[in-house]
Design an enzyme around this catalytic site. Structure first.
Site, PDB file in Angstrom:
ATOM      1  CD  GLU A 285     -15.259  56.453  68.694  1.00  0.00           C
ATOM      2  OE1 GLU A 285     -16.385  56.664  69.167  1.00  0.00           O
ATOM      3  OE2 GLU A 285     -14.682  57.250  67.948  1.00  0.00           O
ATOM      4  CB  CYS A 319     -21.024  50.249  71.599  1.00  0.00           C
ATOM      5  SG  CYS A 319     -20.875  50.509  69.847  1.00  0.00           S
TER       6      CYS A 319
HETATM    7  N1  LIG Z   1     -18.370  53.490  71.295  1.00  0.00           N
HETATM    8  C1  LIG Z   1     -18.113  52.566  70.398  1.00  0.00           C
HETATM    9  O1  LIG Z   1     -17.991  52.841  69.209  1.00  0.00           O
HETATM   10  C2  LIG Z   1     -17.957  51.133  70.829  1.00  0.00           C
HETATM   11  C3  LIG Z   1     -17.932  50.130  69.851  1.00  0.00           C
HETATM   12  C4  LIG Z   1     -17.779  48.806  70.254  1.00  0.00           C
HETATM   13  C5  LIG Z   1     -17.668  48.487  71.590  1.00  0.00           C
HETATM   14  N2  LIG Z   1     -17.713  49.470  72.522  1.00  0.00           N
HETATM   15  C6  LIG Z   1     -17.639  49.142  73.945  1.00  0.00           C
HETATM   16  O2  LIG Z   1     -16.679  48.101  74.150  1.00  0.00           O
HETATM   17  C7  LIG Z   1     -17.051  47.315  75.260  1.00  0.00           C
HETATM   18  C8  LIG Z   1     -17.033  45.850  74.877  1.00  0.00           C
HETATM   19  O3  LIG Z   1     -15.775  45.474  74.385  1.00  0.00           O
HETATM   20  P1  LIG Z   1     -14.658  44.779  75.285  1.00  0.00           P
HETATM   21  O4  LIG Z   1     -15.292  43.889  76.285  1.00  0.00           O
HETATM   22  O5  LIG Z   1     -13.674  44.195  74.334  1.00  0.00           O
HETATM   23  O6  LIG Z   1     -14.031  46.043  76.021  1.00  0.00           O
HETATM   24  P2  LIG Z   1     -12.739  46.118  76.958  1.00  0.00           P
HETATM   25  O7  LIG Z   1     -12.619  47.525  77.404  1.00  0.00           O
HETATM   26  O8  LIG Z   1     -12.776  45.071  77.984  1.00  0.00           O
HETATM   27  O9  LIG Z   1     -11.524  45.747  75.981  1.00  0.00           O
HETATM   28  C9  LIG Z   1     -11.222  46.487  74.812  1.00  0.00           C
HETATM   29  C10 LIG Z   1      -9.751  46.309  74.479  1.00  0.00           C
HETATM   30  O10 LIG Z   1      -8.963  46.929  75.491  1.00  0.00           O
HETATM   31  C11 LIG Z   1      -7.975  46.013  75.951  1.00  0.00           C
HETATM   32  N3  LIG Z   1      -7.636  46.368  77.329  1.00  0.00           N
HETATM   33  C12 LIG Z   1      -8.157  45.860  78.474  1.00  0.00           C
HETATM   34  N4  LIG Z   1      -7.578  46.451  79.552  1.00  0.00           N
HETATM   35  C13 LIG Z   1      -6.683  47.344  79.073  1.00  0.00           C
HETATM   36  C14 LIG Z   1      -5.799  48.283  79.676  1.00  0.00           C
HETATM   37  N5  LIG Z   1      -5.725  48.406  80.992  1.00  0.00           N
HETATM   38  N6  LIG Z   1      -5.057  49.068  78.879  1.00  0.00           N
HETATM   39  C15 LIG Z   1      -5.136  48.964  77.534  1.00  0.00           C
HETATM   40  N7  LIG Z   1      -5.951  48.091  76.900  1.00  0.00           N
HETATM   41  C16 LIG Z   1      -6.718  47.295  77.657  1.00  0.00           C
HETATM   42  C17 LIG Z   1      -8.637  44.671  75.780  1.00  0.00           C
HETATM   43  O11 LIG Z   1      -7.692  43.637  75.831  1.00  0.00           O
HETATM   44  C18 LIG Z   1      -9.298  44.850  74.427  1.00  0.00           C
HETATM   45  O12 LIG Z   1      -8.383  44.690  73.385  1.00  0.00           O
HETATM   46  C19 LIG Z   1     -18.430  47.801  75.667  1.00  0.00           C
HETATM   47  O13 LIG Z   1     -18.291  48.679  76.754  1.00  0.00           O
HETATM   48  C20 LIG Z   1     -18.915  48.561  74.442  1.00  0.00           C
HETATM   49  O14 LIG Z   1     -19.877  49.546  74.705  1.00  0.00           O
HETATM   50  C21 LIG Z   1     -17.845  50.789  72.162  1.00  0.00           C
END
Ligand SMILES: NC(=O)c1ccc[n+]([C@@H]2O[C@H](COP(=O)([O-])OP(=O)(O)OC[C@H]3O[C@@H](n4cnc5c(N)ncnc54)[C@H](O)[C@@H]3O)[C@@H](O)[C@H]2O)c1
Length: 521
Positions: A285, A319
């Site tokens: 997501e 999001c």
């Molecule tokens: N579509 C949905 O349902 C939904 C819901 C909530 C948030 N979001 C999205 O999430 C984002 C905001 O959240 P965020 O800042 O925590 O996102 P992010 O992508 O920075 O981080 C999400 C998670 O991924 C981990 N991560 C980071 N780099 C990684 C890698 N290379 N490999 C594996 N894991 C890794 C992070 O540590 C964290 O736990 C926004 O883009 C938002 O739109 C989407």
């Protein structure tokens, strides 16, 4: 085993003074307890540390939690435990696992104020949204408990004389759950509950900004009866997630976060290294650039408050939040003027105060990112309004409305994830649909129009996963609006919907020849 029909957990009635007093008490108690110690929690082993320091975005000097960060050895131990526990947990009757999920739901219900207070402090989530997040977590547990029971019944297949055909869904194995900070209890809870309910074991890597909330969740699940090896907590930065994604012992990756990270995960998970007999499945997501179309016949009395809610609640850090408004030229100037009026009087302040409209953003980097985009919007277009009196301390971003931006502006094309809303003029709804269609994102979308034919046309054309008509574009409810994006916004699964659990299982069909010849002695 049959359960009462699913119903959404009711949110708190914050207009009632005793309810508000309860929140104030919960926050006082939270503050009095001091920082939470979050461990790396693998099996029965808990290791504390302070490699991660989680602070209040509104008062960055206030430490909310100190957390250990998982090492390579922790990742290895968690995956070894989860692999070893997979068979026993997967073989438990579905009813037992559903009971565990429902006990966890009961625990969250009992501690809902404590959890919401933690979200207020750790993620600057205002009370209504923090409470809704806890309710959504409860909903996921209750909904997936029921869904897992249904799946366990298998599917009806056509039977003919001489053969017996059965179809069952089996757990896939170890699921790496990687979650974001913006729904710090509900999102990790939903992904973990779906995996556990269907008989998989889980290794959870929560967002580095919200380890405290993840710990509270894992504690509730463990206390409810998830065996220690079936659920590990690995706080840490992104590299911990990256290690999990690449490990051949992982079968499923349930990820929610940005599109950039999601795409990287999809690529990495496609590899089939030696010692990995299976293909990994990614449930992702991801981010969005959510557009709201406003037709000439829309009622601005409805549009303006709905847009303000969609774009600025929780500082635009959902999001689903509205980011672009595509408005019919006939009413564009009127809408901008009214939006500008509404935005200029938004109250920006600490998440704990109920009269605050816009809290701080999650961290310094986020505040700087929003400021950068706002500057860009000012340089190439026009800022029609900004909120006033934005606190200087804390990670505050100034809510603003941008207009007259050139086509192709990054402000119109990239996910900003903050309180900046762009308004564009379009000739008609068709042109608005063309612009939506040109985006690689497809998460949420909105439409304000009174003509039912227009509604039908947009429904037919829109590429988004969740379209909201004549209402705000945020606030999806489990079972009512299953949620998830298309295109680069997600793999198309819908959390809180009827098909979600199918991602966590593998179908198995058995066909038995029931004609016996002779007698076995
Ligand atoms: N579509 C949905 O349902 C939904 C819901 C909530 C948030 N979001 C999205 O999430 C984002 C905001 O959240 P965020 O800042 O925590 O996102 P992010 O992508 O920075 O981080 C999400 C998670 O991924 C981990 N991560 C980071 N780099 C990684 C890698 N290379 N490999 C594996 N894991 C890794 C992070 O540590 C964290 O736990 C926004 O883009 C938002 O739109 C989407």
């Amino acid at each position: 085993m049959s359960l009462p029909p699913f119903a959404n957990e009711p949110v708190l009635e914050l207009r009632r003074a005793p309810v508000r007093a309860g929140l104030a008490d919960a926050l006082r108690e939270h503050d009095a307890r001091g920082p939470l110690e979050v461990p790396v929690w693998v099996g029965a082993d808990k290791r504390s540390g302070d490699a991660l320091v989680s602070t209040d975005p509104g008062t960055p000097d206030r430490v909310v939690a100190t957390s250990a960060a998982a090492t390579e050895a922790d990742v290895d131990a968690a995956l070894a435990g989860a692999t070893g526990a997979a068979r026993a947990w997967g073989n438990r009757p579905a009813g037992e696992r559903a009971d565990v999920l429902r006990r966890a739901a009961a625990a969250l219900r009992e501690r809902r104020l404590e959890l919401a207070a933690l979200e207020v402090r750790e993620c600057a989530k205002p009370w209504p949204e923090a409470d809704a997040d806890v309710c959504e977590a409860i909903d996921f547990l209750e909904y997936y408990a029921r869904g897992a029971l249904e799946l366990a019944e298998g599917a009806e297949l056509l039977q003919v004389p001489g053969e017996r055909n059965t179809m069952a869904w089996r757990p896939r194995g170890v699921c790496a759950v990687i979650s974001p900070w913006n729904f710090p209890v509900a999102i990790p809870c939903g992904m973990a509950a779906a995996a556990l309910g269907t008989g998989n074991t889980v290794v959870l890597k929560p967002a580095e900004q919200a380890p405290g909330c993840a710990f509270a969740l894992v504690r509730a699940l463990r206390e409810a009866g998830v065996p220690p090896d079936a659920l590990a907590l690995l706080p840490g930065e992104g590299e911990v997630g990256a290690k999990l994604v690449r490990d051949p012992r992982v079968h499923t990756i349930a990820f929610t976060g940005s599109s950039a990270v999601g795409l990287e995960i999809v690529r990495a998970a496609a590899e089939t290294p030696d010692g990995q007999p299976h293909l990994k499945r990614v449930i992702a997501e991801m981010g969005g650039k959510n557009c709201v179309i406003v037709d000439a016949d829309a009622d601005l009395d409805e549009v303006v408050p709905a847009l303000v809610k969609s774009a600025f609640l929780y500082a635009g850090q959902k999001c689903s939040a509205a980011s672009r408004v595509l408005c019919h030229a006939a009413i564009h100037d009127g809408l901008v003027e009214r939006l500008a009026g509404a935005v200029s009087v938004l109250e920006v302040g600490q998440a704990e105060f109920l009269d605050v409209d816009v809290p701080p953003v999650i961290e310094r980097e986020a505040a700087e990112r929003v400021a950068r985009y706002t500057e860009q919007a000012e340089g190439t277009g026009r800022i029609a309004a900004r909120a006033r009196d934005v606190p200087a301390e804390g990670w505050f971003a100034t809510p603003a409305v941008a207009t007259e931006l050139p086509a192709g502006s990054p402000v119109l094309e990239e996910e900003i994830f903050g309180p900046l809303l762009a308004v564009e003029r379009v000739r008609d709804v068709e042109e608005a649909c063309d612009r939506v269609d040109a985006s690689p994102f497809g998460l949420t979308g909105g439409l304000f129009a009174r003509n039912p034919d227009t509604v039908d046309r947009v429904v037919e054309r829109t590429p988004v996963g969740n379209l909201y008509v004549n209402r705000a574009v945020t606030g999806a409810m489990v079972a009512r609006q299953p949620f998830g994006g298309n295109r680069r916004s997600g793999t198309g699964t819908k959390a809180g919907g009827p098909a979600y659990l199918l991602q966590f299982v593998e179908p198995q069909v058995v066909c038995e020849n029931t004609m016996r010849h002779g007698l076995v002695v």
